[in-house]
Design an enzyme around this catalytic site. Structure first.
Site, PDB file in Angstrom:
ATOM      1  N   ASN A  97     -10.139   0.645   0.654  1.00 49.87           N
ATOM      2  CA  ASN A  97      -9.050   0.633   1.639  1.00 49.87           C
ATOM      3  C   ASN A  97      -9.548   1.139   2.985  1.00 49.87           C
ATOM      4  O   ASN A  97     -10.243   2.157   3.048  1.00 49.87           O
ATOM      5  CB  ASN A  97      -7.923   1.564   1.181  1.00 49.87           C
ATOM      6  N   ASP A 106       0.839  -1.197   0.000  1.00 44.12           N
ATOM      7  CA  ASP A 106       0.000   0.000   0.000  1.00 44.12           C
ATOM      8  C   ASP A 106       0.881   1.257   0.000  1.00 44.12           C
ATOM      9  O   ASP A 106       1.852   1.349   0.760  1.00 44.12           O
ATOM     10  CB  ASP A 106      -0.887  -0.046   1.263  1.00 44.12           C
ATOM     11  N   HIS A 107       0.557   2.208  -0.855  1.00 44.10           N
ATOM     12  CA  HIS A 107       1.274   3.486  -0.950  1.00 44.10           C
ATOM     13  C   HIS A 107       2.777   3.311  -1.114  1.00 44.10           C
ATOM     14  O   HIS A 107       3.578   3.830  -0.321  1.00 44.10           O
ATOM     15  CB  HIS A 107       0.967   4.384   0.256  1.00 44.10           C
ATOM     16  N   GLY A 159      -7.495   8.973   7.180  1.00 42.17           N
ATOM     17  CA  GLY A 159      -7.513   9.354   8.596  1.00 42.17           C
ATOM     18  C   GLY A 159      -8.886   9.791   9.051  1.00 42.17           C
ATOM     19  O   GLY A 159      -9.902   9.417   8.467  1.00 42.17           O
ATOM     20  N   SER A 212     -12.193   4.791   6.074  1.00 47.32           N
ATOM     21  CA  SER A 212     -12.610   4.969   7.472  1.00 47.32           C
ATOM     22  C   SER A 212     -13.437   6.230   7.659  1.00 47.32           C
ATOM     23  O   SER A 212     -13.106   7.284   7.096  1.00 47.32           O
ATOM     24  CB  SER A 212     -11.377   5.075   8.375  1.00 47.32           C
ATOM     25  N   THR A 236      -7.647   3.502   9.339  1.00 45.18           N
ATOM     26  CA  THR A 236      -7.844   4.241  10.590  1.00 45.18           C
ATOM     27  C   THR A 236      -8.918   3.623  11.488  1.00 45.18           C
ATOM     28  O   THR A 236      -8.762   3.574  12.710  1.00 45.18           O
ATOM     29  CB  THR A 236      -8.215   5.706  10.259  1.00 45.18           C
ATOM     30  N   HIS A 254      -9.629   5.013  -1.633  1.00 45.88           N
ATOM     31  CA  HIS A 254      -8.825   5.111  -0.408  1.00 45.88           C
ATOM     32  C   HIS A 254      -9.587   5.938   0.616  1.00 45.88           C
ATOM     33  O   HIS A 254     -10.526   6.648   0.279  1.00 45.88           O
ATOM     34  CB  HIS A 254      -7.484   5.795  -0.718  1.00 45.88           C
TER      35      HIS A 254
HETATM   36  P1  13P Z   1      -8.225   5.296   6.154  1.00 43.87           P
HETATM   37  O1  13P Z   1      -7.136   5.229   7.166  1.00 43.87           O
HETATM   38  O2  13P Z   1      -8.874   6.626   6.106  1.00 43.87           O
HETATM   39  O3  13P Z   1      -9.193   4.178   6.302  1.00 43.87           O
HETATM   40  O4  13P Z   1      -7.540   5.119   4.734  1.00 43.87           O
HETATM   41  C1  13P Z   1      -6.907   3.911   4.463  1.00 43.87           C
HETATM   42  C2  13P Z   1      -6.223   3.925   3.159  1.00 43.87           C
HETATM   43  O5  13P Z   1      -6.654   4.526   2.209  1.00 43.87           O
HETATM   44  C3  13P Z   1      -4.983   3.128   3.080  1.00 43.87           C
HETATM   45  O6  13P Z   1      -4.390   3.206   1.822  1.00 43.87           O
END
Ligand code: 13P
Length: 323
Positions: free
Chosen positions: A229, A82-83, A180, A210, A232, A207
């Site tokens: 995704n 991821d990222h 976040g 959360s 958080t 993405h």
């Molecule tokens: P959140 O932490 O907002 O759920 O985002 C997660 C994310 O996009 C990880 O790549």
């Protein structure tokens, strides 16, 4: 069964559903996610953040264990970096246990995003590994304004061009979510999402799942999001569990040298005991629940990538870039 992102998302596109991609950060969270997926008979994507791999022990062992678990799972499991921002980490992930990588050059100007993504696609596809990239930029919840995201939303025309030019297998788009905790109420631009979905051939990724709210997520799924995704929310749930644990047992041992590591360890033992917290957050989710049945589904035949890994060309020269 260990599968690629491409396989997972093509199936999700055919079925019109969304695959959850929860971030894992230790053995306990990894076990919880895979067990939850099996319990729900749902496919899942194990997301391991590049930042997590800065911990050299996790770098060494977490992807290996994830791969083993994916292979033994009775539902399709992908493992996604991821990222990925570092060329070095991306190439390592492609060579090692990951069945897909996300190259995140979304902070770069368009042409540079294309160039960096193409380079990773070239290497990854050579080995049968899928690639996700991002166009537009999903920012942080703390930068959220009253009207939603200030800038960085994905332009549909640009998304189409980007997908065609790079040949990625999945495309993350910015349509109003943020990573976040949101400062304010999430506002998703569903018209934009619909337009992107109509124009772009490859499966779309959201993405910042959360705190976005189930209603918004279900709508996004209906409008074409195929990978969601979430990070958080799992950490918040973890914090709650740690708090509860400490209230019930104030003398809990926390004498590990590094404060952050102590937190993670505590996290692991308290939160994922019985693996319930993550399971609840991940799988009590109508987007994935009940959408997948293994029975007469020929798409997810066991797909080992062993032969693919290990035949990578020599990339010993200087990396073309570092973020
Ligand atoms: P959140 O932490 O907002 O759920 O985002 C997660 C994310 O996009 C990880 O790549």
């Amino acid at each position: 069964m260990y599968v690629t992102l491409k396989q997972l998302l093509e199936h999700a596109e055919q079925g019109g559903y969304t695959v959850l991609a929860p971030n894992v950060f230790n053995l306990e969270s990894l076990i919880a996610v895979v067990e939850a997926a099996e319990a729900e008979r749902a496919p899942v994507i194990i997301a391991i953040g590049e930042s997590r791999l800065k911990d050299s022990q996790l770098q060494k062992y977490l992807p290996v264990v994830a791969r083993q678990m994916a292979q033994e799972a009775t539902v399709p499991v992908g493992i996604n970096l991821d990222h990925g921002k570092s060329y070095h980490e991306l190439v390592l992930a492609i060579q090692k246990e990951f069945s897909s990588v996300m190259i995140d050059a979304s902070m770069c100007p368009y042409e540079e995003n294309v160039a960096r993504t193409k380079e990773i696609v070239k290497i990854a596809h050579e080995l049968g590994i899928s690639v996700e990239a991002e166009i537009g930029h999903v920012g942080q919840g703390e930068d959220y304004t009253e009207n939603g995201v200030a800038d960085g939303l994905t332009e549909p025309e640009m998304a189409k061009r980007f997908a065609e030019e790079t040949q990625v297998d999945a495309l993350a788009v910015a349509v109003g979510t943020a990573h976040g905790v949101y400062k304010g109420t999430p506002k998703l631009d569903f018209d934009r999402l619909k337009e992107i979905y109509d124009m772009v051939e490859v499966p779309l990724v959201l993405h910042g799942g959360s705190g976005t709210g189930m209603e918004n997520l279900i709508r996004a799924s209906e409008l074409g999001i195929r990978k969601l995704n979430i990070n958080t929310e799992l950490l918040i749930e973890a914090r709650e569990q740690v708090r509860k644990e400490l209230q019930e047992n104030p003398e809990i041992e926390i004498s590990v040298s590094s404060p952050s590591y102590a937190w993670i360890r505590l996290h692991g033992t308290a939160v994922f005991e019985n693996n319930m917290a993550v399971k609840e957050v991940c799988m009590q989710n109508p987007i994935v629940k009940g959408q997948y049945q293994t029975a007469d589904n020929p798409i997810f035949e066991v797909f080992y990538l062993d032969n693919a890994h290990g035949v990578i060309a020599d990339f010993s020269g200087n990396p073309p870039y570092e973020f």
